[in-house]
Design an enzyme around this catalytic site. Structure first.
Site, PDB file in Angstrom:
ATOM      1  CG  HIS A 109      -9.072   5.185  11.202  1.00 39.00           C
ATOM      2  ND1 HIS A 109      -9.848   4.877  10.382  1.00 39.00           N
ATOM      3  CD2 HIS A 109      -9.645   5.113  12.572  1.00 39.00           C
ATOM      4  CE1 HIS A 109     -11.292   4.751  10.848  1.00 39.00           C
ATOM      5  NE2 HIS A 109     -11.128   4.937  12.059  1.00 39.00           N
TER       6      HIS A 109
ATOM      7  CG  ASP B 237      -4.361   8.288   1.441  1.00 40.07           C
ATOM      8  OD1 ASP B 237      -4.331   9.397   1.855  1.00 40.07           O
ATOM      9  OD2 ASP B 237      -5.351   7.836   0.630  1.00 40.07           O
TER      10      ASP B 237
ATOM     11  CB  CYS C  43       8.973   0.966  18.719  1.00 41.18           C
ATOM     12  SG  CYS C  43      10.009  -0.493  19.573  1.00 41.18           S
TER      13      CYS C  43
ATOM     14  CB  THR D 246     -16.704   6.931   4.619  1.00 44.79           C
ATOM     15  OG1 THR D 246     -16.538   6.106   5.769  1.00 44.79           O
ATOM     16  CG2 THR D 246     -17.511   8.232   4.955  1.00 44.79           C
TER      17      THR D 246
ATOM     18  CB  CYS E  44      14.511  -1.294  21.935  1.00 47.45           C
ATOM     19  SG  CYS E  44      12.844  -1.607  21.290  1.00 47.45           S
TER      20      CYS E  44
ATOM     21  CG  ASN F 151     -20.404   6.720  -0.813  1.00 46.53           C
ATOM     22  OD1 ASN F 151     -20.366   5.960  -1.727  1.00 46.53           O
ATOM     23  ND2 ASN F 151     -19.759   6.502   0.155  1.00 46.53           N
TER      24      ASN F 151
ATOM     25  NE  ARG G 157      -3.534   0.171   2.781  1.00 43.25           N
ATOM     26  CZ  ARG G 157      -3.909   0.421   3.944  1.00 43.25           C
ATOM     27  NH1 ARG G 157      -3.995  -0.584   4.862  1.00 43.25           N
ATOM     28  NH2 ARG G 157      -4.629   1.413   4.210  1.00 43.25           N
TER      29      ARG G 157
ATOM     30  CD  GLU H 155     -21.892   0.697  -3.493  1.00 44.15           C
ATOM     31  OE1 GLU H 155     -21.792   0.460  -2.319  1.00 44.15           O
ATOM     32  OE2 GLU H 155     -21.129   0.177  -4.442  1.00 44.15           O
TER      33      GLU H 155
ATOM     34  CB  CYS I   7      12.956  -0.932  17.526  1.00 49.05           C
ATOM     35  SG  CYS I   7      13.465   0.859  18.200  1.00 49.05           S
TER      36      CYS I   7
HETATM   37  C1  BJW Z   1     -16.482   6.229  -3.739  1.00 46.00           C
HETATM   38  C2  BJW Z   1     -15.737   6.120  -4.576  1.00 46.00           C
HETATM   39  C3  BJW Z   1     -15.325   7.354  -5.315  1.00 46.00           C
HETATM   40  C4  BJW Z   1     -15.677   4.221  -3.580  1.00 46.00           C
HETATM   41  N1  BJW Z   1     -16.013   8.455  -5.171  1.00 46.00           N
HETATM   42  N2  BJW Z   1     -17.066   7.474  -3.193  1.00 46.00           N
HETATM   43  C5  BJW Z   1     -20.574  -2.294  16.971  1.00 46.00           C
HETATM   44  C6  BJW Z   1     -21.105  -1.175  16.959  1.00 46.00           C
HETATM   45  C7  BJW Z   1     -20.106   0.056  17.027  1.00 46.00           C
HETATM   46  C8  BJW Z   1     -18.779  -0.266  17.134  1.00 46.00           C
HETATM   47  C9  BJW Z   1     -18.283  -1.402  16.984  1.00 46.00           C
HETATM   48  C10 BJW Z   1     -19.276  -2.404  16.803  1.00 46.00           C
HETATM   49  N3  BJW Z   1     -18.531  -3.657  16.702  1.00 46.00           N
HETATM   50  C11 BJW Z   1     -17.231  -3.401  16.646  1.00 46.00           C
HETATM   51  C12 BJW Z   1     -17.013  -2.121  16.833  1.00 46.00           C
HETATM   52  C13 BJW Z   1     -15.692  -1.165  17.005  1.00 46.00           C
HETATM   53  C14 BJW Z   1     -15.078  -0.985  15.630  1.00 46.00           C
HETATM   54  C15 BJW Z   1     -16.278  -1.014  14.498  1.00 46.00           C
HETATM   55  O1  BJW Z   1     -16.706   0.243  14.088  1.00 46.00           O
HETATM   56  N4  BJW Z   1     -16.516  -2.005  13.681  1.00 46.00           N
HETATM   57  C16 BJW Z   1     -17.539  -1.894  12.733  1.00 46.00           C
HETATM   58  C17 BJW Z   1     -17.067  -2.500  11.690  1.00 46.00           C
HETATM   59  C18 BJW Z   1     -18.857  -2.635  13.247  1.00 46.00           C
HETATM   60  N5  BJW Z   1     -14.377   0.132  15.928  1.00 46.00           N
HETATM   61  C19 BJW Z   1     -13.034   0.102  16.294  1.00 46.00           C
HETATM   62  O2  BJW Z   1     -12.701  -0.959  16.781  1.00 46.00           O
HETATM   63  C20 BJW Z   1     -12.298   1.153  16.576  1.00 46.00           C
HETATM   64  N6  BJW Z   1     -11.868   1.614  17.738  1.00 46.00           N
HETATM   65  C21 BJW Z   1     -12.706   1.309  18.925  1.00 46.00           C
HETATM   66  O3  BJW Z   1     -13.901   1.366  18.741  1.00 46.00           O
HETATM   67  O4  BJW Z   1     -12.049   1.547  20.065  1.00 46.00           O
HETATM   68  C22 BJW Z   1     -13.047   1.411  21.201  1.00 46.00           C
HETATM   69  C23 BJW Z   1     -11.640   1.301  22.309  1.00 46.00           C
HETATM   70  C24 BJW Z   1     -11.824   1.894  23.420  1.00 46.00           C
HETATM   71  C25 BJW Z   1     -10.978   1.842  24.633  1.00 46.00           C
HETATM   72  C26 BJW Z   1     -10.074   0.634  24.406  1.00 46.00           C
HETATM   73  C27 BJW Z   1     -10.162  -0.282  23.351  1.00 46.00           C
HETATM   74  C28 BJW Z   1     -11.002   0.069  22.280  1.00 46.00           C
HETATM   75  C29 BJW Z   1     -11.122   1.473  15.478  1.00 46.00           C
HETATM   76  C30 BJW Z   1     -11.490   1.275  14.102  1.00 46.00           C
HETATM   77  C31 BJW Z   1     -10.181   1.332  13.390  1.00 46.00           C
HETATM   78  C32 BJW Z   1     -10.515   1.173  12.008  1.00 46.00           C
HETATM   79  N7  BJW Z   1      -9.173   0.773  11.180  1.00 46.00           N
HETATM   80  C33 BJW Z   1      -9.088   0.702   9.863  1.00 46.00           C
HETATM   81  C34 BJW Z   1      -7.606   0.441   9.429  1.00 46.00           C
HETATM   82  C35 BJW Z   1      -6.864   1.843   9.355  1.00 46.00           C
HETATM   83  C36 BJW Z   1      -5.346   1.362   8.907  1.00 46.00           C
HETATM   84  C37 BJW Z   1      -5.493   1.010   7.452  1.00 46.00           C
HETATM   85  O5  BJW Z   1      -5.691   2.051   6.696  1.00 46.00           O
HETATM   86  O6  BJW Z   1      -4.727   0.010   7.282  1.00 46.00           O
HETATM   87  O7  BJW Z   1      -9.655   2.109   9.120  1.00 46.00           O
HETATM   88  S1  BJW Z   1     -10.184  -0.451   9.116  1.00 46.00           S
HETATM   89  C38 BJW Z   1     -10.663   0.416   7.584  1.00 46.00           C
HETATM   90  O8  BJW Z   1     -12.270   1.046   7.560  1.00 46.00           O
HETATM   91  C39 BJW Z   1     -10.019   1.813   7.842  1.00 46.00           C
HETATM   92  C40 BJW Z   1     -10.934   2.922   7.433  1.00 46.00           C
HETATM   93  O9  BJW Z   1     -10.476   4.225   7.742  1.00 46.00           O
HETATM   94  C41 BJW Z   1     -12.236   2.340   7.923  1.00 46.00           C
HETATM   95  C42 BJW Z   1     -13.348   2.930   7.214  1.00 46.00           C
HETATM   96  O10 BJW Z   1     -13.409   2.586   5.775  1.00 46.00           O
HETATM   97  P1  BJW Z   1     -13.642   3.622   4.649  1.00 46.00           P
HETATM   98  O11 BJW Z   1     -12.999   4.543   4.485  1.00 46.00           O
HETATM   99  O12 BJW Z   1     -15.070   3.759   4.767  1.00 46.00           O
HETATM  100  O13 BJW Z   1     -13.747   2.728   3.234  1.00 46.00           O
HETATM  101  P2  BJW Z   1     -14.702   1.592   2.672  1.00 46.00           P
HETATM  102  O14 BJW Z   1     -13.878   0.686   1.800  1.00 46.00           O
HETATM  103  O15 BJW Z   1     -15.413   0.750   3.818  1.00 46.00           O
HETATM  104  O16 BJW Z   1     -15.735   2.505   1.815  1.00 46.00           O
HETATM  105  C43 BJW Z   1     -15.327   3.088   0.962  1.00 46.00           C
HETATM  106  C44 BJW Z   1     -16.510   3.989   0.270  1.00 46.00           C
HETATM  107  O17 BJW Z   1     -16.137   4.712  -0.930  1.00 46.00           O
HETATM  108  C45 BJW Z   1     -17.780   3.215  -0.156  1.00 46.00           C
HETATM  109  O18 BJW Z   1     -18.910   3.641   0.329  1.00 46.00           O
HETATM  110  C46 BJW Z   1     -17.853   3.285  -1.552  1.00 46.00           C
HETATM  111  O19 BJW Z   1     -19.107   3.295  -2.197  1.00 46.00           O
HETATM  112  C47 BJW Z   1     -17.060   4.759  -1.726  1.00 46.00           C
HETATM  113  N8  BJW Z   1     -16.457   5.164  -3.064  1.00 46.00           N
HETATM  114  N9  BJW Z   1     -15.153   4.930  -4.632  1.00 46.00           N
HETATM  115  C48 BJW Z   1     -16.899   8.428  -4.019  1.00 46.00           C
HETATM  116  N10 BJW Z   1     -14.698   7.331  -6.582  1.00 46.00           N
HETATM  117 ZN    ZN Z   2      12.168   0.389  20.301  1.00 45.41          ZN
END
Ligand code: BJW
Ligand code: ZN
Length: 243
Positions: free
Chosen positions: A117, A102, A125, A188, A150, A213, A68, A215, A147
């Site tokens: 994110h 990105d 590390c 999103t 360390c 979006n 990526r 969709e 690292c």
């Molecule tokens: C276009 C287009 C074009 C295409 N023009 N449009 C139930 C309820 C509520 C919460 C939870 C739950 N169960 C679990 C949870 C928590 C969880 C969560 O939300 N899960 C759900 C999936 C249910 N959340 C977490 O775990 C978060 N942390 C948390 O809650 O912590 C609590 C905590 C407290 C105290 C201690 C411990 C914990 C963390 C979430 C982290 C998400 N990480 C990622 C990876 C980041 C790193 C990386 O990039 O590798 O983030 S996952 C991934 O999803 C990434 C994205 O930022 C994120 C969102 O995705 P995004 O950007 O919306 O992409 P897509 O692919 O989903 O959508 C693309 C869209 O674009 C589509 O709609 C297309 O139609 C559109 N599109 N081309 C316009 N040209």
């Molecule tokens: Zn280190």
């Protein structure tokens, strides 16, 4: 036409929050997470972005992040990134909250950005916590990287599922969401929390909700204006004649 309507409204707001996701970078050639786009060597992106995947196979997860990084380093911001930067110049109070790691918004010139994110070019590390930022890809044989201080395993400084977001970052976004006059949600799927809750806070406080979006998403149900189309193309049309 919907784009004209959005243009007219958005250029008049006095404080705007923009929330972006992977769809904003799709026209720059960066794959999104969900759907067929989110596949890498037959692995599902959402299954790789987890602490569990990293514990099980750090090399595999690093190979994905390195791939990526390479894609991003070869990519350019598109009209959506530039249009959002232009909005920041026009609107008196502006905040960009991006879920993207990105760095393309910064490359496009956006200034007031909060990265919900993390950032793909930062490493952290797992032993001493040292954070470094470097826009590069690793050599295949360096993976998974260690690292220099360390010797512990480095990880991408991004937020995986089940991990908390940076408290300061999320509280600044929420504070702005509660006082802004509108939110523009772009590219999103709006299913990942807490980011997905942001438009609801704005709506609840009487702010306007706009969406671009390809969709419909859960946000479409509360949106005052919803544009179904590609972000880059929409911004190109919308920002014509804005200088
Ligand atoms: C276009 C287009 C074009 C295409 N023009 N449009 C139930 C309820 C509520 C919460 C939870 C739950 N169960 C679990 C949870 C928590 C969880 C969560 O939300 N899960 C759900 C999936 C249910 N959340 C977490 O775990 C978060 N942390 C948390 O809650 O912590 C609590 C905590 C407290 C105290 C201690 C411990 C914990 C963390 C979430 C982290 C998400 N990480 C990622 C990876 C980041 C790193 C990386 O990039 O590798 O983030 S996952 C991934 O999803 C990434 C994205 O930022 C994120 C969102 O995705 P995004 O950007 O919306 O992409 P897509 O692919 O989903 O959508 C693309 C869209 O674009 C589509 O709609 C297309 O139609 C559109 N599109 N081309 C316009 N040209
Ligand atoms: Zn280190």
């Amino acid at each position: 036409m919907e784009i004209e309507k959005l243009k007219k409204e958005i250029l008049c707001v006095d404080s705007l929050l923009v929330l972006t996701g992977a769809g904003v970078s799709q026209e720059s050639g960066i794959p999104t997470f969900r759907g067929k786009d989110g596949l890498w060597k037959n692995y599902d992106a959402t299954q790789l972005a987890t602490p569990h995947a990293f514990e099980r196979d750090p090399k595999l997860v690093w190979e994905w992040y390195n791939w990526r990084r390479g894609k991003i380093l070869n990519a350019e911001p598109n009209s959506a990134h530039y249009g959002i930067k232009k909005l920041e110049e026009i609107i008196p109070e502006f905040l960009l909250a991006t879920q993207n790691v990105d760095d393309l918004h910064r490359t496009a010139g956006s200034k007031n950005i909060l990265e919900l994110h993390g950032n793909i070019f930062r490493t952290r590390c797992t032993g001493c916590g040292k954070i470094e930022f470097e826009k590069k890809i690793f050599d295949e044989e360096e993976l998974p990287p260690g690292c220099k201080e360390c010797g512990s395993l480095l990880r991408p400084d991004v937020v995986w599922f089940g991990e908390p977001l940076d408290q300061l970052v999320i509280s600044k976004v929420m504070e702005f969401a509660l006082k802004c006059s509108a939110v523009l949600v772009v590219g999103t799927s709006a299913v990942v929390y807490p980011a997905a809750s942001i438009p609801y806070y704005v709506k609840e406080k009487g702010g306007r909700v706009f969406e671009i979006n390809m969709e419909p998403t859960p946000v479409s149900g509360i949106a005052d204006i919803s544009i179904l189309g590609r972000a880059g193309e929409t911004f190109e049309k919308m920002m014509q004649d804005t200088g």
